[in-house]
Scaffold this active site. Structure first.
Site, PDB file in Angstrom:
ATOM      1  N   GLU A 131       0.837  -1.216   0.000  1.00  0.00           N
ATOM      2  CA  GLU A 131       0.000   0.000   0.000  1.00  0.00           C
ATOM      3  C   GLU A 131       0.867   1.259   0.000  1.00  0.00           C
ATOM      4  O   GLU A 131       0.746   2.115   0.882  1.00  0.00           O
ATOM      5  CB  GLU A 131      -0.986  -0.020   1.183  1.00  0.00           C
ATOM      6  CG  GLU A 131      -1.960  -1.174   1.080  1.00  0.00           C
ATOM      7  CD  GLU A 131      -3.183  -1.091   1.984  1.00  0.00           C
ATOM      8  OE1 GLU A 131      -3.246  -0.214   2.860  1.00  0.00           O
ATOM      9  OE2 GLU A 131      -4.090  -1.939   1.801  1.00  0.00           O
ATOM     10  N   GLU A 141      -4.860  -8.774  -0.316  1.00  0.00           N
ATOM     11  CA  GLU A 141      -5.672  -8.454   0.865  1.00  0.00           C
ATOM     12  C   GLU A 141      -7.123  -8.340   0.416  1.00  0.00           C
ATOM     13  O   GLU A 141      -7.444  -7.514  -0.449  1.00  0.00           O
ATOM     14  CB  GLU A 141      -5.232  -7.146   1.530  1.00  0.00           C
ATOM     15  CG  GLU A 141      -3.898  -7.283   2.253  1.00  0.00           C
ATOM     16  CD  GLU A 141      -3.513  -6.061   3.061  1.00  0.00           C
ATOM     17  OE1 GLU A 141      -4.409  -5.352   3.564  1.00  0.00           O
ATOM     18  OE2 GLU A 141      -2.293  -5.807   3.172  1.00  0.00           O
TER      19      GLU A 141
HETATM   20  O1  AHR Z   1      -5.180  -5.985   6.921  1.00  0.00           O
HETATM   21  C1  AHR Z   1      -5.110  -4.834   7.672  1.00  0.00           C
HETATM   22  C2  AHR Z   1      -4.481  -3.670   6.923  1.00  0.00           C
HETATM   23  O2  AHR Z   1      -5.264  -3.330   5.833  1.00  0.00           O
HETATM   24  C3  AHR Z   1      -3.133  -3.910   6.315  1.00  0.00           C
HETATM   25  O3  AHR Z   1      -2.101  -3.742   7.220  1.00  0.00           O
HETATM   26  C4  AHR Z   1      -3.057  -2.866   5.249  1.00  0.00           C
HETATM   27  O4  AHR Z   1      -2.249  -3.270   4.165  1.00  0.00           O
HETATM   28  C5  AHR Z   1      -4.497  -2.673   4.836  1.00  0.00           C
HETATM   29  O5  AHR Z   1      -4.856  -1.343   4.783  1.00  0.00           O
END
Ligand code: AHR
Length: 517
Positions: A173, A295
């Site tokens: 991110e 994710e």
């Molecule tokens: O999964 C939780 C968080 O969500 C992670 O650390 C981040 O990459 C995303 O914003």
């Protein structure tokens, strides 16, 4: 009657097992307590890894585990997590709950965890606050066999042989917690950092560039234009929720309207994958670069009484549906999506496994991943469908009300989602092929009669079995007091003729139908 036609002659792509991966971050009780309890714990463990959790993830068929973050990755300095534990630096986990991170779980422990589970390690490196040298040294420490400062250090720390490492992410991110960068700047950094992620010996690293946030198509455009030939994968993150990202609602107790909003948000993954893929196709028509959805999952408000920075939430039938819908989408786009990681493996967000002391709960999400296991490594088949829609009408339009417009909207979603795959049948079955068809019914109230037909089978269906995951209500959970309320149960399947089977799919349920022919 809802109808699916599956065409075994239309073999689309291989469903890589890595689509069924999980994510594990130094966040709350995911690693510490959830997976790693230390050698001295009373909780049964092998080398500090809890046996019950390792066995559950193994049984679920976990193929790949991403670590150490997430946002944590861009603040993680791997050298803090090696060597004698008593000498490891303590630090504050600034992102997640402000708790002390004692670094007792580091590189050696992560590889040990993956060895026990039998999954591929996927490590995410630090671009946001790290250096090229640090990343390059980490790769050398892990994968270099010969003589070098880092391989000598690894040997000094008790590991003679290098490990095999396939998946490596260059930051996380980087548009947000990983450095708040513009895509042009990150693309240049990606090019620079990845240069020093060396391929040592026969270890071949699959390099994953940090990808877009949800629908930031410009990020994908810039990354692909400037660096596609230097990457093996480009990531995408998308979380679903009930209402608005800025105002998350609890994981249970939502209304029917809330339920359909969650379903609609989960189904949005289809559009995101399609539109990001279209951009990737422009630069990479042969689909060499994988989309890595590293994710995904539901993100609800923290469970009352827990540290809000630990992101703990209950897991209900609704989560099972979101898992089922999303995995069907991933299967159906497996020509481009080759790795995906549900957030997160244990105790955080949409976790398949929850722990409390020495107790463990397998959540509805665990059961769906288990139901879908047969898709791993199978061949995706073409499907066409005729199905109805469901939802709620004339409810407040929250997006427009944000802009000061009082308006109503209908939240209507397709009632069913499906994916189908084919594998060679086990010899003892006497059949040639085994088909797995996974179907979700997101209708909050009505069951559906579903007919699944196979084109070109010439009446050869020998047997059919099915399992179902559902609960009394769409927010029914498995708790520590009642851990087996939502599990996989047998569902009856009727073989209507040698080419078709039919099932009755209860409201808010996920089914997996196995057909031998
Ligand atoms: O999964 C939780 C968080 O969500 C992670 O650390 C981040 O990459 C995303 O914003």
């Amino acid at each position: 009657m809802e109808k699916y036609l599956i065409n075994p002659n239309q073999k689309i792509s291989k469903i890589r097992k890595e689509i069924y991966g999980n994510f594990s971050e130094h966040l709350g009780r995911c690693i510490y307590e959830g997976m790693y309890v230390g050698e001295k714990s009373k909780i049964p463990n092998i080398n500090g890894m809890r046996c019950d959790v390792v066995n559950a993830l193994k049984e679920m068929g976990l193929p790949v585990l991403r670590w150490p973050g997430g946002c944590f990755a861009d603040e993680y300095h791997w050298m803090d997590g090696i060597g004698p534990k008593e000498n490891r630096k303590k630090m504050i986990n600034t992102h997640w709950g402000g708790v002390i991170e004692d670094n007792s779980f580091g590189t050696h422990e992560f590889f040990e965890l993956c060895r026990q589970i039998g999954c591929e390690p996927y490590i995410c490196g630090n671009v946001g606050s790290g250096t090229v040298q640090e990343m390059s040294d980490w790769i050398q420490y892990i994968t270099f066999e010969g003589i070098s400062p880092m391989s000598e250090l690894r040997k000094k720390n008790g590991r003679e042989e290098p490990w095999k490492l396939k998946y490596f992410g260059i930051g996380n991110e980087n548009w947000g917690c990983g450095g708040n960068m513009r895509p042009e700047f990150y693309a240049d950094l990606y090019r620079r950092f990845q240069t020093y992620v060396r391929q040592y010996g026969d270890n071949k690293i699959f390099k994953i560039a940090g990808g877009a946030n949800v629908d930031d198509y410009n990020w994908t455009e810039v990354l692909m234009r400037n660096a596609h030939w230097l990457m093996d994968g480009l990531s995408l993150h998308y979380y679903s929720y009930e209402y608005r990202w800025e105002e998350k609602k609890p994981a249970t107790g939502f209304t029917k309207e809330g339920f359909y909003r969650i379903m609609r948000n989960a189904l949005r993954m289809e559009e995101l994958v399609r539109r990001h893929s279209e951009i990737m196709d422009k630069y990479d028509p042969d689909k060499r670069v994988a989309m890595v959805v590293d994710e995904w999952g539901n993100w609800f408000a923290p469970k009352p009484g827990t540290n809000p920075g630990f992101l703990e939430q209950d897991n209900s039938v609704t989560d099972a549906l979101v898992a089922g819908i999303t995995l069907n989408i991933f299967n159906n786009h497996s020509d481009r999506i080759r790795v995906a990681n549900l957030a997160q493996a244990v105790n955080v967000l949409q976790a398949p496994v929850l722990t409390q002391g020495d107790k463990i709960v397998l959540t509805p999400t665990w059961h769906v991943l288990h139901q879908y296991k047969g898709h791993q490594g199978a061949t995706l088949l073409g499907t066409s469908a005729a199905y109805s829609y469901c939802g709620v009408k004339d409810v407040p339009d929250y997006n427009r009300s944000l802009r000061g417009i009082e308006a109503k909207e209908d939240v209507i979603v397709p009632g069913l989602s499906v994916s189908a795959s084919e594998k060679d049948a086990a010899e003892k079955t006497g059949a040639k092929k085994q088909y797995l068809v996974t179907v979700t019914n997101v209708d909050a109230e009505s069951s559906k009669e579903v007919e699944i037909s196979f084109a070109n089978l010439d009446g050869t269906i020998k047997s059919a079995t099915a399992t179902i995951v559902t609960g009394e209500k769409y927010d029914t959970i498995n708790s520590f007091e009642n851990p087996e309320v939502v599990t996989e149960k047998a569902l009856s399947v009727k073989i209507t003729d040698g080419n078709s089977v039919s099932i009755s799919l209860p409201a808010h349920s996920v089914a997996a139908v196995t057909v031998l022919a």
